[in-house]
Design an enzyme around this catalytic site. Structure first.
Site, PDB file in Angstrom:
ATOM      1  N   ARG A   1      81.936  65.211  10.898  1.00  0.00           N
ATOM      2  CA  ARG A   1      80.789  64.487  10.337  1.00  0.00           C
ATOM      3  C   ARG A   1      81.278  63.160   9.767  1.00  0.00           C
ATOM      4  NH1 ARG A   1      78.057  64.882   4.707  1.00  0.00           N
ATOM      5  NH2 ARG A   1      76.226  63.592   5.080  1.00  0.00           N
TER       6      ARG A   1
ATOM      7  N   HIS B   1      74.956  56.598   4.750  1.00  0.00           N
ATOM      8  CA  HIS B   1      75.699  57.217   3.648  1.00  0.00           C
ATOM      9  C   HIS B   1      75.992  56.119   2.613  1.00  0.00           C
ATOM     10  CE1 HIS B   1      78.321  60.901   2.619  1.00  0.00           C
ATOM     11  NE2 HIS B   1      78.443  60.090   1.581  1.00  0.00           N
TER      12      HIS B   1
ATOM     13  N   GLU C   1      72.074  62.613   1.017  1.00  0.00           N
ATOM     14  CA  GLU C   1      71.763  62.776  -0.408  1.00  0.00           C
ATOM     15  C   GLU C   1      70.912  61.666  -1.019  1.00  0.00           C
ATOM     16  OE1 GLU C   1      75.207  63.356  -2.809  1.00  0.00           O
ATOM     17  OE2 GLU C   1      75.806  65.172  -1.800  1.00  0.00           O
TER      18      GLU C   1
ATOM     19  N   ASN D   1      74.517  69.935   1.077  1.00  0.00           N
ATOM     20  CA  ASN D   1      75.761  69.700   0.348  1.00  0.00           C
ATOM     21  C   ASN D   1      75.729  70.532  -0.925  1.00  0.00           C
ATOM     22  OD1 ASN D   1      76.195  67.769   2.293  1.00  0.00           O
ATOM     23  ND2 ASN D   1      76.113  66.011   0.895  1.00  0.00           N
TER      24      ASN D   1
ATOM     25  N   TYR E   1      78.302  71.884  -4.214  1.00  0.00           N
ATOM     26  CA  TYR E   1      79.607  71.826  -4.872  1.00  0.00           C
ATOM     27  C   TYR E   1      79.721  72.717  -6.100  1.00  0.00           C
ATOM     28  CZ  TYR E   1      80.818  67.600  -2.194  1.00  0.00           C
ATOM     29  OH  TYR E   1      81.113  66.719  -1.195  1.00  0.00           O
TER      30      TYR E   1
ATOM     31  N   GLU F   1      78.527  69.418   3.393  1.00  0.00           N
ATOM     32  CA  GLU F   1      79.619  69.140   2.459  1.00  0.00           C
ATOM     33  C   GLU F   1      79.793  70.305   1.509  1.00  0.00           C
ATOM     34  OE1 GLU F   1      79.322  65.502   0.113  1.00  0.00           O
ATOM     35  OE2 GLU F   1      78.718  64.344   1.866  1.00  0.00           O
TER      36      GLU F   1
HETATM   37  C1  PNW Z   1      78.704  63.734  -2.528  1.00  0.00           C
HETATM   38  N1  PNW Z   1      76.375  66.761  -7.712  1.00  0.00           N
HETATM   39  O1  PNW Z   1      77.913  63.328  -3.639  1.00  0.00           O
HETATM   40  C2  PNW Z   1      78.735  62.553  -1.563  1.00  0.00           C
HETATM   41  O2  PNW Z   1      77.938  62.803  -0.427  1.00  0.00           O
HETATM   42  C3  PNW Z   1      80.105  62.135  -1.133  1.00  0.00           C
HETATM   43  O3  PNW Z   1      80.094  60.817  -0.606  1.00  0.00           O
HETATM   44  C4  PNW Z   1      81.079  62.268  -2.286  1.00  0.00           C
HETATM   45  O4  PNW Z   1      82.342  61.738  -1.978  1.00  0.00           O
HETATM   46  C5  PNW Z   1      81.156  63.751  -2.631  1.00  0.00           C
HETATM   47  O5  PNW Z   1      79.892  64.251  -2.993  1.00  0.00           O
HETATM   48  C6  PNW Z   1      82.130  64.062  -3.759  1.00  0.00           C
HETATM   49  O6  PNW Z   1      81.694  63.534  -4.993  1.00  0.00           O
HETATM   50  C7  PNW Z   1      77.571  64.236  -4.625  1.00  0.00           C
HETATM   51  O7  PNW Z   1      76.028  66.290  -8.817  1.00  0.00           O
HETATM   52  C8  PNW Z   1      77.094  63.725  -5.821  1.00  0.00           C
HETATM   53  O8  PNW Z   1      76.391  68.016  -7.567  1.00  0.00           O
HETATM   54  C9  PNW Z   1      76.685  64.553  -6.825  1.00  0.00           C
HETATM   55  C10 PNW Z   1      76.765  65.930  -6.671  1.00  0.00           C
HETATM   56  C11 PNW Z   1      77.239  66.449  -5.490  1.00  0.00           C
HETATM   57  C12 PNW Z   1      77.646  65.608  -4.478  1.00  0.00           C
END
Ligand code: PNW
Length: 488
Positions: free
Chosen positions: A84, A129, A174, A315, A317, A384
């Site tokens: 990706r 992006h 996002e 995505n 995390y 992601e």
């Molecule tokens: C992503 N959250 O952003 C982006 O898509 C990437 O470009 C970035 O490098 C990656 O996360 C790591 O930071 C996020 O608050 C921003 O959970 C915020 C969150 C998650 C992902």
């Protein structure tokens, strides 16, 4: 005995896809080379170096613009099936508009796509992006409704030029992040007008997404085949207590974060989440605005948006705890005031090198189930999931993170029936982590920013992920990866 061992192994079915992700501004470098135009991130990091960690920028980043063969070879060695990446809009259209096309931009992505094909890797291409052409920001960027039309023009250039080579498209990465953090916060372009510009941005982006999906569906799909979706981020929002108030607050937080962009596209009823409509309308009124700060869709737009997807890119995390809010409404609006909940994380959740990212694997399963229940179990690709730790090759904690999140994903799929078709790790390489510069390292491969070649070296986690991608199974124990003289 062997059968028992195999039974207890955590395996994803044949056909489940593993991959890695990057994004143009974060890795390419070559910011002003061969006709590329200026993006809002070029302008922002140059004009406001003090806002970025250590005054860093991505002028050079990982120089991936010059390293197509090297980067694809690494992916090939890992045995992954998806890559990706995103296209830099100003590299293709230096002034943002399609009256001037930069031939070198087309050449670069053709080179990358051809190299991927040669190595049997399927591209997953994000059209946007976050690196908007600066010339379009000068017109107001995503807060200007006309941006939807310029995005359609840009998308048409991509579909016409790359449609034969790209079968999996994502319109946006996002919108919550780049609308809220970009127009309501500190990310480029530094709008800092939360509760207002972020909603205008979101509205334009949603319309732009639907227009491009309909363009793809009407004019390109028959000829080229392929699928199109959108990538949304969803941190799990867990109620901090069992009280009805906190349960409701957590649900409100889910609707403001995922629902803002998912409800118009993936829900049965369409349009913005009812709770968001209600709260922002009421607050706008109390603040004396002549109309709601959250714009309204026309009935035709609601219809155009509903179902404008072939799959959901997700995505994920981390997880947050949510309590009922107690803010008094201020005269100056903000997204957080509208949502009005308390957001925090537990101190005993394992920390990482990102302040916002704690290791909470069970939140992944809950997120996927919420999507399943609210949006009729859409086909989902994890676009992601990843984690940043300090530099170094012996990244046992990253292996731990990936392994625990994959187990949670496996439960969501095989115990709960969530429809997930693949998992893409963020990121292939350490890269420019936006406002946090190069201080946060998400890579399976370490990049040595002090070496002139920006040397890439596999971490232990790359070895772990190679094994997962090649076997489709999680190792019974990853002791194998813990002690290895190569990495001491
Ligand atoms: C992503 N959250 O952003 C982006 O898509 C990437 O470009 C970035 O490098 C990656 O996360 C790591 O930071 C996020 O608050 C921003 O959970 C915020 C969150 C998650 C992902």
């Amino acid at each position: 005995v062997l059968d028992n061992v195999l039974d207890s192994k955590v395996c994803f079915k044949n056909g489940f896809l593993f991959g890695v992700a990057t994004a143009s501004y974060q890795i390419e470098g070559a910011w002003n080379v061969s006709g590329k135009g200026e993006s809002i991130w070029d302008r922002y990091t140059h004009e406001h170096p003090e806002r970025v960690f250590d005054h860093q920028n991505a002028d050079t980043a990982d120089a991936s613009y010059y390293k197509v063969k090297e980067d694809v070879r690494v992916m090939k060695e890992m045995g992954i099936s998806l890559y990706r990446f995103s296209v830099s809009w100003p590299r293709i259209l230096p002034n943002g508009m399609s009256n001037e096309i930069n031939e070198d931009g087309l050449r670069y992505y053709h080179e990358l796509l051809d190299e991927l094909k040669l190595n049997g890797i399927t591209p997953v291409v994000t059209m946007y992006h976050w690196d908007l052409p600066q010339s379009l920001q000068d017109l107001g960027g995503w807060t200007n409704p006309i941006m939807a039309d310029y995005f359609v023009d840009y998308a048409r250039v991509l579909l016409e030029n790359f449609g034969e080579k790209v079968k999996i498209w994502l319109t946006f990465n996002e919108p919550l992040s780049f609308c809220h953090d970009g127009y309501g916060g500190d990310d480029a372009p530094g709008g800092r007008s939360s509760g207002f510009e972020d909603y205008l941005c979101g509205h334009t982006v949603l319309r732009a997404h639907a227009l491009v999906y309909r363009l793809f569906d009407n004019e390109f799909r028959r000829k080229n085949g392929g699928v199109m979706g959108i990538t949304l981020c969803f941190s799990w929002m867990e109620a901090a207590t069992t009280s009805a108030e906190d349960q409701a607050a957590a649900e409100t937080a889910r609707q403001f974060n995922l629902g803002w962009f998912a409800h118009p596209i993936f829900s049965e009823s369409g349009d913005y989440p009812p709770i968001m409509r209600k709260l922002v309308d009421a607050n706008s009124k109390r603040q004396g605005f002549p109309r709601s700060r959250l714009p309204y869709f026309t009935p035709q737009e609601v219809k155009m948006l509903k179902g404008s997807y072939d799959f959901l890119g997700l995505n994920h995390y981390t997880t947050y705890l949510i309590k009922q809010g107690s803010r008094k409404l201020k005269a100056t609006p903000s997204f957080l005031d509208d949502m009005n909940v308390k957001v925090f994380q537990r101190d005993d959740w394992p920390k990482t090198n990102s302040t916002w990212l704690k290791v909470v694997p069970w939140g992944f399963r809950k997120s996927l189930n919420w999507v399943r229940l609210n949006y009729n179990n859409p086909k989902t690709l994890i676009t992601e999931n990843g984690v940043a730790f300090e530099a170094g090759l012996r990244d046992i904690r990253r292996i731990n993170y990936i392994d625990s999140y994959l187990r949670s994903l496996h439960d969501a799929m095989f115990k709960d029936g969530c429809f997930v078709v693949g998992y893409i790790y963020w990121s292939l390489l350490d890269n420019f982590e936006w406002m946090r510069g190069f201080s946060e390292r998400f890579g399976l491969y370490e990049v040595d920013y002090k070496s002139p070649n920006l040397t890439r070296t596999p971490r232990l986690s790359a070895k772990y992920f190679t094994n997962v991608a090649k076997t489709g199974c999680l190792p019974n124990s990853y002791a194998d990866y813990t002690y290895n003289s190569d990495y001491s």
